[in-house]
Design a protein around this motif. Structure first.
Motif, short mmCIF file in Angstrom:
data_model
loop_
_atom_site.label_atom_id
_atom_site.label_comp_id
_atom_site.label_asym_id
_atom_site.label_seq_id
_atom_site.Cartn_x
_atom_site.Cartn_y
_atom_site.Cartn_z
N ASP A 148 -8.65 -0.85 -4.99
CA ASP A 148 -9.32 -1.62 -3.81
C ASP A 148 -9.03 -3.42 -3.80
N MET A 149 -8.54 -3.71 -5.31
CA MET A 149 -9.08 -4.81 -4.95
C MET A 149 -7.68 -5.77 -3.35
N LEU A 150 -6.36 -4.77 -3.52
CA LEU A 150 -5.80 -4.77 -2.46
C LEU A 150 -5.86 -5.77 -1.06
N TRP A 151 -7.31 -4.32 -0.70
CA TRP A 151 -8.23 -4.50 0.60
C TRP A 151 -8.58 -6.03 0.70
N ILE A 152 -9.55 -6.19 -0.46
CA ILE A 152 -10.24 -7.08 -0.16
C ILE A 152 -9.40 -8.06 -0.80
N ALA A 153 -8.50 -8.24 -1.26
CA ALA A 153 -7.48 -9.48 -1.33
C ALA A 153 -6.78 -9.79 -0.25
N GLY A 200 -7.90 10.10 3.27
CA GLY A 200 -8.55 9.36 2.30
C GLY A 200 -9.23 8.36 2.41
N GLY A 201 -10.13 7.61 1.82
CA GLY A 201 -10.82 6.20 1.70
C GLY A 201 -9.84 5.37 1.53
N ALA A 202 -8.55 5.49 0.89
CA ALA A 202 -7.69 4.04 0.88
C ALA A 202 -7.26 4.26 2.71
N ASP A 203 -7.13 5.32 3.71
CA ASP A 203 -6.40 5.33 4.86
C ASP A 203 -7.72 4.92 5.66
N ALA A 204 -8.45 5.26 5.12
CA ALA A 204 -9.97 4.70 6.47
C ALA A 204 -10.03 2.99 6.11
N LEU A 205 -10.12 2.37 5.41
CA LEU A 205 -10.06 1.25 4.22
C LEU A 205 -8.39 0.07 4.70
N CYS A 206 -7.65 0.85 5.07
CA CYS A 206 -6.67 0.54 5.06
C CYS A 206 -6.87 0.34 6.78
N LEU A 207 -7.38 1.16 7.49
CA LEU A 207 -7.27 0.27 9.04
C LEU A 207 -8.42 -0.53 9.73
N VAL A 208 -9.30 -0.11 8.26
CA VAL A 208 -9.70 -1.45 8.87
C VAL A 208 -10.00 -2.75 8.23
N GLY A 252 1.75 17.17 0.18
CA GLY A 252 0.04 15.72 0.60
C GLY A 252 0.76 14.85 0.76
N MET A 253 1.55 14.54 2.17
CA MET A 253 2.52 12.79 2.21
C MET A 253 1.38 12.36 2.34
N PRO A 254 0.99 10.83 1.68
CA PRO A 254 0.06 9.58 2.03
C PRO A 254 0.25 9.79 3.12
N TYR A 255 -1.24 9.14 4.34
CA TYR A 255 -1.39 9.45 5.68
C TYR A 255 -0.99 7.28 5.86
N ILE A 256 -1.08 6.86 5.28
CA ILE A 256 -0.52 5.20 5.01
C ILE A 256 0.98 4.32 5.25
N ALA A 303 0.89 -0.87 -0.22
CA ALA A 303 -0.02 -0.44 -0.32
C ALA A 303 1.30 1.01 0.02
N SER A 304 2.07 1.38 1.08
CA SER A 304 3.20 2.16 0.57
C SER A 304 3.35 2.47 -0.65
N PHE A 305 3.64 1.01 -0.93
CA PHE A 305 4.67 1.52 -2.47
C PHE A 305 3.64 2.20 -3.55
N LEU A 306 2.85 1.47 -3.55
CA LEU A 306 1.82 1.93 -4.47
C LEU A 306 1.47 3.59 -4.49
N ASP A 307 1.16 3.92 -2.77
CA ASP A 307 0.73 5.31 -2.81
C ASP A 307 1.46 6.48 -2.93
N LEU A 308 2.79 5.94 -2.64
CA LEU A 308 4.50 6.55 -2.92
C LEU A 308 4.50 7.30 -4.36
N LYS A 309 3.92 5.85 -5.21
CA LYS A 309 4.60 5.77 -6.73
C LYS A 309 3.25 6.37 -7.36
#
Length: 231
Positions: free
Chosen positions: A35-40, A82-90, A203-207, A23-29
């Motif tokens: 969303d498939m990452l969270w589903i997996a 962001g929504g990705a950050d929320a999903l990451c925590l969940v 805009g540092m990614p919160y992830i 997640a960190s790599f994808l968010d930085l790049k």
């Protein structure tokens, strides 16, 4: 160090670190995460419960950890991240619920509070950057029509970027004059600034903070709780 951990818990830790690393790599790049990452990894968390030595206990722990879900979703709706950050925590809460390899007492909010404390570090990075610019005799507030207090606040919140990248503008124009804009905006409705020589906030990614907060939780525990113990 891992003697007291079951095989399932070791797998939990590996899976959590893998998810956060990807997640960190994808968010930085790319500054977006499919969303498939969270589903997996949600599927992985389900399998870990199924293959747990005590399924009922695992369900109880995961259920308690998922108390963070409505809080994460609320913070997302309020635009705090962001929504990705929320999903990451969940997903992280279900993947490695209240996980640690220390004797520290954790709550479902440990990762979130650790991440929040770490995010404060960006204020001091901005301060250092601006102090360096000032010592170089740079007029960082050139053409900015603003009060001294707002300028002091800006020194902590952002910096004047010559060629901003992955940052959000702090400037606004009112009656033909440049002002500093500190109003709260929904993070998912903001666009990166591409205007040169302008005040921005990174805009540092919160992830990244979430990942660091989880690492600290695993090896150290709750930052606030451990600091309070010193007193």
């Amino acid at each position: 160090m891992f003697d007291g951990l079951s095989v399932v818990n070791i797998v939990r830790m590996i899976a959590a670190f893998t998810m956060l690393g990807l997640a960190s790599f994808l968010d930085l790049k790319k500054r977006e995460i499919n969303d498939m990452l969270w589903i997996a990894f949600s599927g992985v968390s389900i399998l870990l419960v199924v293959f747990s030595p005590d399924i009922l206990f695992s369900l109880k722990v995961v259920g308690m950890s998922l108390i963070i879900a409505p809080v994460a979703l609320l913070l997302w709706r309020l635009g705090m991240f962001g929504g990705a950050d929320a999903l990451c925590l969940v997903v992280l809460a279900s993947l490695a619920p209240m996980f640690t390899i220390t004797t520290a007492q954790l709550t479902p909010f440990t990762i979130l509070t650790n991440a929040a404390i770490l995010s404060v570090a960006s204020l001091f990075v901005n301060l250092s950057r601006n102090i360096i610019s000032i010592t170089r005799k740079e007029n960082i507030f050139k053409d900015i029509d603003e009060t001294r207090m707002k300028k002091i606040l800006a020194i902590f919140i952002g910096y004047k970027a010559k060629n901003p990248k992955h940052s959000f503008s702090l400037e606004t124009v009112i009656d033909g004059k440049k002002h500093l804009d500190f109003s709260l905006k929904h993070v998912e409705h903001m666009s990166f600034c591409n205007e040169k020589e302008t005040w921005v906030t990174p805009g540092m990614p919160y992830i990244l903070y979430i990942a660091a907060g989880f690492i600290i939780q695993v090896f150290y525990g709750d930052i606030i709780f451990n600091l309070l113990k010193l007193f």
